[in-house]
Design a protein around this motif. Sequence first.
Motif, PDB file in Angstrom:
ATOM      1  N   ASP A  51       0.825  -1.210   0.000  1.00 14.08           N
ATOM      2  CA  ASP A  51       0.000   0.000   0.000  1.00 14.08           C
ATOM      3  C   ASP A  51       0.859   1.259   0.000  1.00 14.08           C
ATOM      4  O   ASP A  51       0.362   2.360   0.235  1.00 14.08           O
ATOM      5  CB  ASP A  51      -0.958   0.005   1.199  1.00 14.08           C
ATOM      6  N   LEU A  52       2.154   1.094  -0.274  1.00 14.22           N
ATOM      7  CA  LEU A  52       3.066   2.228  -0.398  1.00 14.22           C
ATOM      8  C   LEU A  52       3.604   2.265  -1.824  1.00 14.22           C
ATOM      9  O   LEU A  52       3.746   1.220  -2.471  1.00 14.22           O
ATOM     10  CB  LEU A  52       4.230   2.100   0.590  1.00 14.22           C
ATOM     11  N   PRO A  53       3.906   3.446  -2.337  1.00 10.97           N
ATOM     12  CA  PRO A  53       4.421   3.521  -3.711  1.00 10.97           C
ATOM     13  C   PRO A  53       5.796   2.878  -3.837  1.00 10.97           C
ATOM     14  O   PRO A  53       6.577   2.833  -2.882  1.00 10.97           O
ATOM     15  CB  PRO A  53       4.481   5.030  -3.980  1.00 10.97           C
ATOM     16  N   THR A  54       6.081   2.358  -5.020  1.00  9.89           N
ATOM     17  CA  THR A  54       7.394   1.784  -5.295  1.00  9.89           C
ATOM     18  C   THR A  54       8.453   2.879  -5.201  1.00  9.89           C
ATOM     19  O   THR A  54       8.255   3.983  -5.714  1.00  9.89           O
ATOM     20  CB  THR A  54       7.410   1.165  -6.701  1.00  9.89           C
ATOM     21  N   PRO A  55       9.588   2.624  -4.541  1.00  9.36           N
ATOM     22  CA  PRO A  55      10.637   3.644  -4.412  1.00  9.36           C
ATOM     23  C   PRO A  55      11.045   4.210  -5.773  1.00  9.36           C
ATOM     24  O   PRO A  55      11.143   3.467  -6.761  1.00  9.36           O
ATOM     25  CB  PRO A  55      11.791   2.876  -3.760  1.00  9.36           C
ATOM     26  N   PRO A  56      11.276   5.518  -5.844  1.00  5.74           N
ATOM     27  CA  PRO A  56      11.556   6.170  -7.137  1.00  5.74           C
ATOM     28  C   PRO A  56      12.727   5.565  -7.892  1.00  5.74           C
ATOM     29  O   PRO A  56      12.681   5.463  -9.122  1.00  5.74           O
ATOM     30  CB  PRO A  56      11.834   7.624  -6.737  1.00  5.74           C
ATOM     31  N   HIS A  57      13.797   5.148  -7.187  1.00  7.77           N
ATOM     32  CA  HIS A  57      14.960   4.637  -7.915  1.00  7.77           C
ATOM     33  C   HIS A  57      14.636   3.322  -8.626  1.00  7.77           C
ATOM     34  O   HIS A  57      15.220   3.016  -9.674  1.00  7.77           O
ATOM     35  CB  HIS A  57      16.156   4.464  -6.974  1.00  7.77           C
ATOM     36  N   ILE A  58      13.678   2.561  -8.083  1.00  8.23           N
ATOM     37  CA  ILE A  58      13.262   1.326  -8.753  1.00  8.23           C
ATOM     38  C   ILE A  58      12.427   1.655  -9.987  1.00  8.23           C
ATOM     39  O   ILE A  58      12.607   1.065 -11.060  1.00  8.23           O
ATOM     40  CB  ILE A  58      12.478   0.424  -7.783  1.00  8.23           C
ATOM     41  N   VAL A  59      11.528   2.614  -9.850  1.00  2.00           N
ATOM     42  CA  VAL A  59      10.714   3.039 -10.995  1.00  2.00           C
ATOM     43  C   VAL A  59      11.611   3.567 -12.112  1.00  2.00           C
ATOM     44  O   VAL A  59      11.412   3.258 -13.296  1.00  2.00           O
ATOM     45  CB  VAL A  59       9.696   4.111 -10.560  1.00  2.00           C
ATOM     46  N   GLU A  60      12.624   4.347 -11.733  1.00  2.00           N
ATOM     47  CA  GLU A  60      13.535   4.904 -12.741  1.00  2.00           C
ATOM     48  C   GLU A  60      14.320   3.797 -13.441  1.00  2.00           C
ATOM     49  O   GLU A  60      14.514   3.835 -14.668  1.00  2.00           O
ATOM     50  CB  GLU A  60      14.483   5.897 -12.071  1.00  2.00           C
ATOM     51  N   ALA A  61      14.772   2.797 -12.682  1.00  2.00           N
ATOM     52  CA  ALA A  61      15.518   1.693 -13.289  1.00  2.00           C
ATOM     53  C   ALA A  61      14.632   0.898 -14.247  1.00  2.00           C
ATOM     54  O   ALA A  61      15.070   0.499 -15.340  1.00  2.00           O
ATOM     55  CB  ALA A  61      16.079   0.781 -12.202  1.00  2.00           C
ATOM     56  N   LEU A  62      13.384   0.672 -13.855  1.00  2.00           N
ATOM     57  CA  LEU A  62      12.456  -0.034 -14.735  1.00  2.00           C
ATOM     58  C   LEU A  62      12.184   0.765 -16.006  1.00  2.00           C
ATOM     59  O   LEU A  62      12.097   0.202 -17.104  1.00  2.00           O
ATOM     60  CB  LEU A  62      11.145  -0.309 -13.990  1.00  2.00           C
ATOM     61  N   THR A  63      12.061   2.070 -15.851  1.00  2.00           N
ATOM     62  CA  THR A  63      11.813   2.920 -17.019  1.00  2.00           C
ATOM     63  C   THR A  63      12.979   2.859 -17.992  1.00  2.00           C
ATOM     64  O   THR A  63      12.794   2.743 -19.214  1.00  2.00           O
ATOM     65  CB  THR A  63      11.571   4.372 -16.569  1.00  2.00           C
ATOM     66  N   ARG A  64      14.192   2.915 -17.461  1.00  2.00           N
ATOM     67  CA  ARG A  64      15.370   2.815 -18.333  1.00  2.00           C
ATOM     68  C   ARG A  64      15.398   1.465 -19.045  1.00  2.00           C
ATOM     69  O   ARG A  64      15.728   1.381 -20.232  1.00  2.00           O
ATOM     70  CB  ARG A  64      16.652   3.009 -17.518  1.00  2.00           C
ATOM     71  N   ALA A  65      15.032   0.408 -18.320  1.00  3.10           N
ATOM     72  CA  ALA A  65      15.052  -0.924 -18.923  1.00  3.10           C
ATOM     73  C   ALA A  65      14.035  -1.043 -20.048  1.00  3.10           C
ATOM     74  O   ALA A  65      14.299  -1.677 -21.076  1.00  3.10           O
ATOM     75  CB  ALA A  65      14.779  -1.976 -17.850  1.00  3.10           C
ATOM     76  N   VAL A  66      12.876  -0.429 -19.880  1.00  2.00           N
ATOM     77  CA  VAL A  66      11.843  -0.484 -20.921  1.00  2.00           C
ATOM     78  C   VAL A  66      12.328   0.186 -22.202  1.00  2.00           C
ATOM     79  O   VAL A  66      12.023  -0.264 -23.317  1.00  2.00           O
ATOM     80  CB  VAL A  66      10.543   0.177 -20.413  1.00  2.00           C
ATOM     81  N   HIS A  67      13.111   1.243 -22.065  1.00  2.00           N
ATOM     82  CA  HIS A  67      13.598   1.976 -23.235  1.00  2.00           C
ATOM     83  C   HIS A  67      14.870   1.360 -23.827  1.00  2.00           C
ATOM     84  O   HIS A  67      15.349   1.831 -24.866  1.00  2.00           O
ATOM     85  CB  HIS A  67      13.857   3.438 -22.862  1.00  2.00           C
TER      86      HIS A  67
END
Length: 240
Positions: free
Chosen positions: A48-64
Motif C-alpha cells: 500500500d506504499l508507492p514503489t521507491p523512485p529509484h526502482i521506478v527509474e531503473a524499470l523505465t530505463r530498462a523499458v527503453h
Amino acid sequence: MGAQQVKTTPSQRLQRIGAYLFADLDRRQEELRARGVDVINLGVGDPDLPTPPHIVEALTRAVHDPRTHRYPPYLGTREFREAVAEWFAGRFGVSLDPQQQVLALIGSKEGLAHLPWALLNPGEVALVPDPGYPVYRSATIMAEGEPYPVPLRPERGFLPALDEIPAEILSRARLLFLNYPNNPTGAVATVEFFAQVVAFAQRWGLVVVHDNAYSEITYDGYVAPSILQVDGAADCAIEL
C-alpha cells in the motif's frame, strides 16, 4: 450444418481445487463497496506504499533499452543471478553458486506453483501448512499429488507439529512447504527450528520448500533467517 454448442467441463483436478480464496475475497469486497461499505482489505499482501523512485527509474530505463525487448535467458541473466547470490551472502551469510543454485522467476508464486509438477509423482504427498497460502494446496492437486494439511497451532507458536505426522503419510511424502515469517499467523522461526526441519527432511527424504516472502518485514529487533543457513540445507531445501 449449424454449429453446435460445446459444453466445457472443468477437469477433475480443477474441480478439486475450488474457487481461489483471494478471488473470492475480491468479489466480496466489491459487493460491499457497491453497498457503500468502507472496506479495510486484510486479504492478499498487496503493498500500500508507492514503489521507491529509484526502482521506478531503473524499470523505465530498462523499458527503453532495446536489449530488453526479447526473450531473456531461461535461467535469468548472469548479472541478476550474481546479484542474488551477492545479496544472500550479505544478508544471510549464505554462499550460493549463481550458475547452479539461483534461478530467476516471474515471481515466487510461479516457483511455488510449478515445483510440485517438477518434484511430485501422481499420488505422492505434499505436507501443507494449515492455515497457509492456497497455492501450496492447489499446485499439489494440479500435479496430481495429495496435499496433507499440517496444523499450525498457537500453543506451538504456529510451528508445524512434524512429530505428529503419521509415518504412513511421511513414507509417501516428497515435499514440505514452510513459510516464516508466516502468513497469515505472523509467526516467526529460528535457525534452530530450521535445523530441526532439515534433519527431519533428511530422515524422510523430503524436499523443503521455504516461502521466505516476508524476510524483510519484521519488527522488534527480530531478523528473519534463511533455511539455507543450516548445514546440509542446500541438499534438501529450496527457498523462494
